[in-house]
Design a protein around this motif. Structure first.
Motif, PDB file in Angstrom:
ATOM      1  N   VAL A 200       0.841  -1.203   0.000  1.00  0.00           N
ATOM      2  CA  VAL A 200       0.000   0.000   0.000  1.00  0.00           C
ATOM      3  C   VAL A 200       0.872   1.247   0.000  1.00  0.00           C
TER       4      VAL A 200
ATOM      5  N   ASN B 118      -7.445  -9.942  -4.746  1.00  0.00           N
ATOM      6  CA  ASN B 118      -8.693  -9.238  -4.487  1.00  0.00           C
ATOM      7  C   ASN B 118      -9.912  -9.957  -5.070  1.00  0.00           C
TER       8      ASN B 118
ATOM      9  N   TRP C 238      -3.891   0.534  -8.871  1.00  0.00           N
ATOM     10  CA  TRP C 238      -4.682  -0.021  -7.767  1.00  0.00           C
ATOM     11  C   TRP C 238      -5.172  -1.422  -8.116  1.00  0.00           C
TER      12      TRP C 238
ATOM     13  N   THR D 225      -2.311  -3.873  -8.064  1.00  0.00           N
ATOM     14  CA  THR D 225      -1.963  -4.233  -6.697  1.00  0.00           C
ATOM     15  C   THR D 225      -2.900  -5.300  -6.151  1.00  0.00           C
ATOM     16  N   GLY D 226      -4.135  -5.316  -6.641  1.00  0.00           N
ATOM     17  CA  GLY D 226      -5.114  -6.292  -6.189  1.00  0.00           C
ATOM     18  C   GLY D 226      -4.762  -7.725  -6.528  1.00  0.00           C
TER      19      GLY D 226
ATOM     20  N   LEU E 220      -7.742  -5.763  -1.595  1.00  0.00           N
ATOM     21  CA  LEU E 220      -7.878  -4.313  -1.520  1.00  0.00           C
ATOM     22  C   LEU E 220      -8.955  -3.855  -0.552  1.00  0.00           C
TER      23      LEU E 220
ATOM     24  N   ASN F 278      -7.937  -1.943   2.606  1.00  0.00           N
ATOM     25  CA  ASN F 278      -7.121  -0.734   2.491  1.00  0.00           C
ATOM     26  C   ASN F 278      -7.986   0.493   2.223  1.00  0.00           C
TER      27      ASN F 278
ATOM     28  N   ASN G 299      -8.392   2.988  -1.392  1.00  0.00           N
ATOM     29  CA  ASN G 299      -9.719   2.875  -1.999  1.00  0.00           C
ATOM     30  C   ASN G 299     -10.370   4.245  -2.129  1.00  0.00           C
TER      31      ASN G 299
END
Length: 490
Positions: A233, A392, A447, A450-451, A456, A459, A463
């Motif tokens: 993150v 995610n 984003w 990263t998932g 997610l 976080n 978000n």
């Protein structure tokens, strides 16, 4: 010329926003300083801080922009600031204040909320989360190894309500260049703080680092964890901040001090991203730089130079980077790969067992404890055992079933459509419009990337930030008039 005038901020409105922002942030800093000095505050002192917060509420109730900035600030420092004696944590209270502020503004006619297909699917997905939380399931929503209850309403707030509301607020409130600048400089401020504490975590003086857990007890001592105590993150925030910094530094319409500050933030973020020593962060950062090299008109050369320099550095230092020595910058870690492989295998089995409705919101750890599976015989069965989801969409599919996953993917698809359309409308509308357009493309992309390595939904800050940026770009683009054909009257 009517179209051009819609691009120009109202000076009186801009001054009012600026003074409200200064007043509210000042009061917010008083609250933070009091919490840092006193710790959990109860009794008369706690009531005093609540009274100060009430005074701040008078300010923010009439200014959704200010309330949004304070909400971002409270979310950013959520792990660091704890205030006892309050009915809820500051972030939740400020979110309630934001809802009230937007409601008041809507009644006064100063903002107009939009409800279209995207918002309808967002609402349906939220309802599905609530139904899943209330429906009886095979396992309770607890952490298996401790028996601690998972607060499902808070899980829904962080992963669903906050980002969806942020999109709506961004679209309704951040609809002129002056407010877009406020949002962009918020991104720069958060990224600068993340970059600075990431560097100080390893180089010192360590006494300057706050919050103290960054240097005293980080969850990943070899990686830059930032205020989130989480390198992925932290790296995501700095990656987005780097893009914003390069865009602002190249904005000739911005004040000189603003360009200078942005020029200082960019290297902070670049070094901070490196110090995360995390594959996922480096990959999404690289993806972001590549995308900006393609779409960031006017600054492509900077992003290309960054990409070339980073590539040369990786090639020159490949022996260290490919090693498992995190302290020296190595990224090799077979155990983390095995963790994710076992969790993927467990997730696919779980989806097959409860395909439509899932195992229930907040139950992934339960499933991964009672039904943990092995990817292959050469992968240690214990890798990833009992962990929360590290992907995610698989986490959503396990807990909410394929119905929940379908709703979520439709949300992402419609959001991507809105963002791409906004980018096409804004890329030729001036530097400020182009900046938020590029950020609205890059931030959700990083984003979402990263998932693939984290869930997610845990976080809240990223978000909020990503959906707010996307909503702001869409709101500004909707306000813009459509391009006129050559020779058409204006």
């Amino acid at each position: 010329m009517a179209g051009l005038s819609s691009l120009l901020p109202d000076p009186a409105s801009e001054r009012a926003d600026r003074w409200r922002l200064v007043a509210a942030v000042g009061l917010g800093l008083v609250l933070i300083a009091g919490a840092m000095r006193e710790g959990p505050v109860e009794g008369p002192r706690g009531l005093f801080l609540v009274a100060v917060a009430g005074a701040a509420g008078v300010v923010v109730l009439l200014a959704p922009l200010v309330t949004t900035v304070l909400l971002l600030l409270a979310s950013f420092f959520r792990l660091a600031v704890h205030v006892g004696g309050l009915p809820a944590e500051p972030m939740t209270l400020l979110f309630a204040a934001l809802v009230a502020a937007v409601g008041v503004a809507a009644l006064r006619g100063t903002v107009r909320l939009h409800f279209g297909p995207l918002e309808a699917v967002m609402f349906a997905y939220l309802l599905w989360n609530i139904v899943s939380a209330m429906w009886p399931h095979a396992y309770p929503a607890i952490v298996p190894n401790t028996g601690e209850s998972i607060v499902l309403y808070r899980f829904i707030l962080m992963g669903t309500v906050f980002p969806f509301a942020a999109y709506a607020v961004g679209r309704a409130v951040f609809r002129d260049p002056s407010r877009i600048r406020v949002l962009v400089f918020c991104v720069l401020g958060f990224a600068a703080y993340s970059g600075l504490v990431s560097i100080l975590q390893f180089t010192g003086p360590r006494a300057m680092v706050w919050p103290r857990y960054i240097v005293d007890a980080p969850s990943w001592p070899e990686r830059a964890v930032g205020v989130f105590d989480q390198p992925v993150v932290n790296g995501l925030v700095m990656s987005i901040g780097f893009v914003a910094a390069v865009l602002v530094a190249g904005d000739r319409s911005a004040a000189g001090w603003q360009r200078l500050c942005a020029g200082l933030v960019a290297p902070l973020c670049l070094v901070g991203v490196y110090l995360t020593h995390t594959r996922a962060v480096w990959i999404v950062f690289g993806v972001g730089v590549v995308v900006c090299a393609l779409v960031a008109r006017g600054q492509r050369g900077v992003f290309v130079a960054t990409l070339v320099s980073a590539g040369a550095f990786v090639v020159a230092d490949w022996a260290t980077i490919s090693s498992a020595d995190r302290a020296s910058g190595g990224l090799g870690s077979a155990s983390e790969v095995y963790d994710r492989l076992n969790m993927i295998r467990t997730s696919l089995w779980a989806i097959g067992q409860e395909p439509l409705f899932g195992w229930g919101l907040g139950r992934f750890q339960q499933v991964n404890t009672h039904h943990h599976m092995q990817w292959a015989t050469d992968v240690n069965w214990m890798r990833g055992y009992g962990y929360s989801s590290h992907e995610n969409e698989l986490g959503i599919a396990v807990e909410l079933g394929l119905i929940g996953l379908a709703l979520w993917l439709v949300v992402l698809g419609l959001l991507a459509h809105q963002v791409v359309r906004a980018f096409r409308r804004l890329r030729d509308r001036g530097v400020v419009a182009r900046t938020i357009a590029v950020l609205a493309v890059v931030a959700p992309l990083l984003w979402a990337g990263t998932g693939f390595t984290v869930d997610l939904r845990f976080n809240d800050f990223v978000n909020l930030l990503v959906f707010l940026v996307a909503g702001a770009a869409v709101g500004l683009s909707v306000r813009e008039p459509a391009p006129q054909p050559a020779g058409a009257p204006t």
